[in-house]
Design an enzyme around this catalytic site. Structure first.
Site, PDB file in Angstrom:
ATOM      1  N   ASP A   1      -8.766  -6.430  -4.483  1.00 25.05           N
ATOM      2  CA  ASP A   1      -8.368  -5.138  -3.918  1.00 25.05           C
ATOM      3  C   ASP A   1      -8.851  -4.034  -4.853  1.00 25.05           C
ATOM      4  O   ASP A   1      -8.343  -3.879  -5.960  1.00 25.05           O
ATOM      5  CB  ASP A   1      -6.837  -5.098  -3.785  1.00 25.05           C
ATOM      6  CG  ASP A   1      -6.329  -3.827  -3.121  1.00 25.05           C
ATOM      7  OD1 ASP A   1      -7.131  -2.888  -2.920  1.00 25.05           O
ATOM      8  OD2 ASP A   1      -5.132  -3.778  -2.799  1.00 25.05           O
TER       9      ASP A   1
ATOM     10  N   SER B   1       0.833  -1.196   0.000  1.00 26.81           N
ATOM     11  CA  SER B   1       0.000   0.000   0.000  1.00 26.81           C
ATOM     12  C   SER B   1       0.880   1.263   0.000  1.00 26.81           C
ATOM     13  O   SER B   1       1.771   1.392  -0.841  1.00 26.81           O
ATOM     14  CB  SER B   1      -0.924  -0.053   1.221  1.00 26.81           C
ATOM     15  OG  SER B   1      -1.888   0.935   1.178  1.00 26.81           O
TER      16      SER B   1
ATOM     17  N   HIS C   1      -8.071  -5.081  -0.050  1.00 24.42           N
ATOM     18  CA  HIS C   1      -6.766  -4.467   0.198  1.00 24.42           C
ATOM     19  C   HIS C   1      -6.059  -5.111   1.400  1.00 24.42           C
ATOM     20  O   HIS C   1      -4.838  -5.225   1.435  1.00 24.42           O
ATOM     21  CB  HIS C   1      -6.957  -2.964   0.431  1.00 24.42           C
ATOM     22  CG  HIS C   1      -5.677  -2.197   0.475  1.00 24.42           C
ATOM     23  ND1 HIS C   1      -4.705  -2.308  -0.500  1.00 24.42           N
ATOM     24  CD2 HIS C   1      -5.205  -1.299   1.371  1.00 24.42           C
ATOM     25  CE1 HIS C   1      -3.690  -1.512  -0.191  1.00 24.42           C
ATOM     26  NE2 HIS C   1      -3.966  -0.898   0.923  1.00 24.42           N
TER      27      HIS C   1
END
Lengths: 384, 205
Positions: free
Chosen positions: A318, A154, A351
């Site tokens: 995601d 991320s 995610h």
């Protein structure tokens, strides 16, 4: 088995940098602290160091426990430890809390040495570029010239990417996981709603809530609840909660659905331990990161100086950092004839999947990391 | 890695078409292998010709095998085209014994010609006499090259050598070279009847 392979009891350290640190914004920090932890042993030629870059709410405590009976281990403990995919028998792993954080590194809630009061609103806006520069200071402090690998998911993946751009000769491998070369408008929009929740909380006091003895809990709580919705996929939420009720429908606005219970729990927990000013800055760092900007949006040009070998990973469900965004990174690396592999991991968790111990995901990480050679190389010349 | 004996031993286990492909690939060139499996061909080309190779693969287990074998692999579905690759960014693009399993057959060949200066396509020749015999006997062909039953085969676009020649002509694709193999031996007489594996080196006319 996970438990047996734990790195065990770990302790944080603090590195103090008594020097002016220039930030991308043009502002400076007169001095700064970075809190970090290390796992494993740095080898003689210091060629086995791996840096873990944290995401929005992460910190330096990546693996192991702080004391016996510690309820939770570090946030990426399933990855790091003796015999784990990132094997601490081989690697020297470094986790740190980024500048602007709220876990010991210099940030809005830490004491400004000049005023002897919390920095609060006076703490400058920090960027991914600033973090990477400060991480380079930490490596210097540890006497490490080159990383065997930098790993991040991320927002952490953005730092890994930035490492290869800013310090191409100091990174042999970059693992960019569930990340993106910049945020889409929709992604930034979530950040804006989160920030508005915090900033409009009556107890925010323009960011100087510390001196009022309050915290903007409500805002931070809502920001986190929103975040959690976007970290899970529709399917994962459906599977985890569906329309399950805690009891029966009561025609009220209390917690009736399991999903509400989860979100409120996550929001409350987070609001009780995280700093709102840090949250604002972390989301802003996400918004601002865009290495292609100075190349007219040409990411290939932005990555043209990168010399590292890359592993790029994304997760099918995601939607906040979708596979398509990872493929943009891969495309740019291919344009530069970089050494790169890309895997799109089938995962239901959205995610959040990058933090889960999915078997295939971890097998890829284990194989890739296991192939990393432990010797520093002159980067710039030929390397197969 | 540069040990000749080791390479020879390794070659023994490689598929018969690899040697011909290696003859068509230039030393130190850039190769894209579509449907690269566990990276076997790229590993061979890397070790023998110092090729800079990338593989494209859909299957998880194969992607993992490539990572293990230090082969650059990009996980994607060829049916989606090659949009992640620039025009003429590779010296050679290879599609080895995968053409017949593609749905978008026409699309992938054109995409390969867009991305690569040269294209290598290999496929099992459906016109091979043993296949014809089985059809004549009233059954769908099952053989070493086509080891599936009609109901479980991934092969949806089987063709003969003559079919592919016509395909190339109609799509203005230049055939630079064509080699036909049966049981490791080159076939020059009646290739569409006597050849089991067809290998083409192509480029845009």
């Amino acid at each position: 088995m996970q438990e047996n392979n734990s790195i065990g009891i770990v302790a944080p350290q603090t590195a103090h940098f008594n020097e002016t640190f220039e930030l991308k914004s043009g502002e400076t920090l007169p001095q700064f602290d970075l809190v970090f932890e290390t796992y494993g042993t740095l080898n003689a030629d210091k060629s086995n160091a791996v840096l873990i870059c944290h995401a929005l709410s992460g910190h330096h405590h990546v693996a192991g426990k702080h004391h016996e009976g510690d309820k939770y281990p570090g946030w990426w403990d399933n990855l790091i430890g003796p015999g784990k995919p990132l094997d601490t028998n081989r690697f020297f792993v470094i986790g740190l809390n980024n500048l602007g954080g709220c876990h010991g590194s210099s940030g809005p809630s830490s004491i400004n040495p000049i005023t002897n009061k919390p920095w609060g609103s006076a703490f400058p806006i920090v960027t991914v570029e600033d973090w990477v520069n400060s991480q380079a200071h930490l490596l210097n402090h540890l006497g490490i010239t080159q990383l065997a690998a930098v790993i991040g998911g991320s927002l952490g993946g953005m730092q890994a990417l930035q490492w290869t751009i800013a310090y191409p000769e100091r990174v042999r491998h970059a693992l960019v996981i569930a990340s993106a070369p910049n945020l889409t408008a929709q992604n930034m929009a979530f950040n804006e709603v989160a920030r508005q929740a915090i900033i409009t909380d009556p107890e925010f006091h323009g960011g100087d809530y510390y001196e009022h003895g309050v915290v903007p809990r409500r805002g931070l709580r809502i920001a986190r609840m929103l975040g959690h919705i976007t970290y899970l996929s529709d399917d994962a939420m459906g599977e985890k909660f569906g329309r399950k009720l805690k009891d029966t429908i009561k025609y009220s606005f209390d917690v009736e659905f399991e999903m509400e219970s989860y979100l409120r729990y996550q929001g409350d927990k987070f609001a009780g331990e995280f700093d709102a000013n840090t949250y604002l800055r972390m989301t802003r760092a996400l918004d601002y990161y865009d290495p292609a900007l100075q190349y007219n949006g040409d990411l290939s040009k932005a990555l043209s100086k990168a010399k590292a070998k890359f592993l790029v990973l994304s997760f099918t469900s995601d939607w906040r950092f979708s596979p398509a965004r990872s493929r943009e990174i891969v495309k740019a690396l291919l344009d530069n004839e970089s050494t790169v592999s890309y895997a799109e991991v089938t995962a239901a968790h959205g995610h959040d999947a990058f933090l889960m111990p999915d078997k295939h995901y971890h097998a890829i990480l284990r194989s890739y990391l296991g192939n990393i050679e432990l010797s520093n190389i002159e980067i710039g010349g030929e390397h197969a | 890695m540069h040990d000749n004996v080791k390479i020879t031993n390794k070659m023994a286990k490689f598929r018969q078409d690899f040697a011909i492909i290696a003859n068509w690939v230039k030393f130190n060139s850039k190769v894209l292998d579509l449907g690269c499996g566990d990276g076997e061909l790229l590993e061979f080309l890397r070790d023998s010709l110092e090729v800079k190779g990338y593989g494209v693969e859909k299957d998880d287990a194969n992607v993992l095998a490539c990572v293990k074998n230090r082969i650059n692999v990009i996980q994607m579905d060829l049916e989606d085209g090659l949009s992640g690759f620039e025009n003429q960014s590779f010296d050679t693009v290879v599609l080895s014994q995968t053409l017949q399993a593609m749905h978008n057959t026409e699309g992938i060949v054109l995409e390969m010609l867009r991305v690569g200066a040269e294209v290598i396509v290999t496929f099992p020749n459906f016109g091979y006499w043993r296949n014809r015999m089985q059809i004549t006997a009233g059954r769908m062909p099952v053989s070493k090259a086509l080891p599936y039953q009609w109901y479980d085969t991934p092969n949806v676009h089987l063709c003969t050598i003559n079919d592919f020649d016509v395909f190339c002509k109609n799509h203005k694709i230049e055939i630079l070279e064509r080699r036909v193999i049966t049981d490791g031996q080159e076939v020059s007489f009646l290739p569409n009847l006597l050849g089991s594996l067809a290998m083409y080196r192509l480029r845009t006319k």
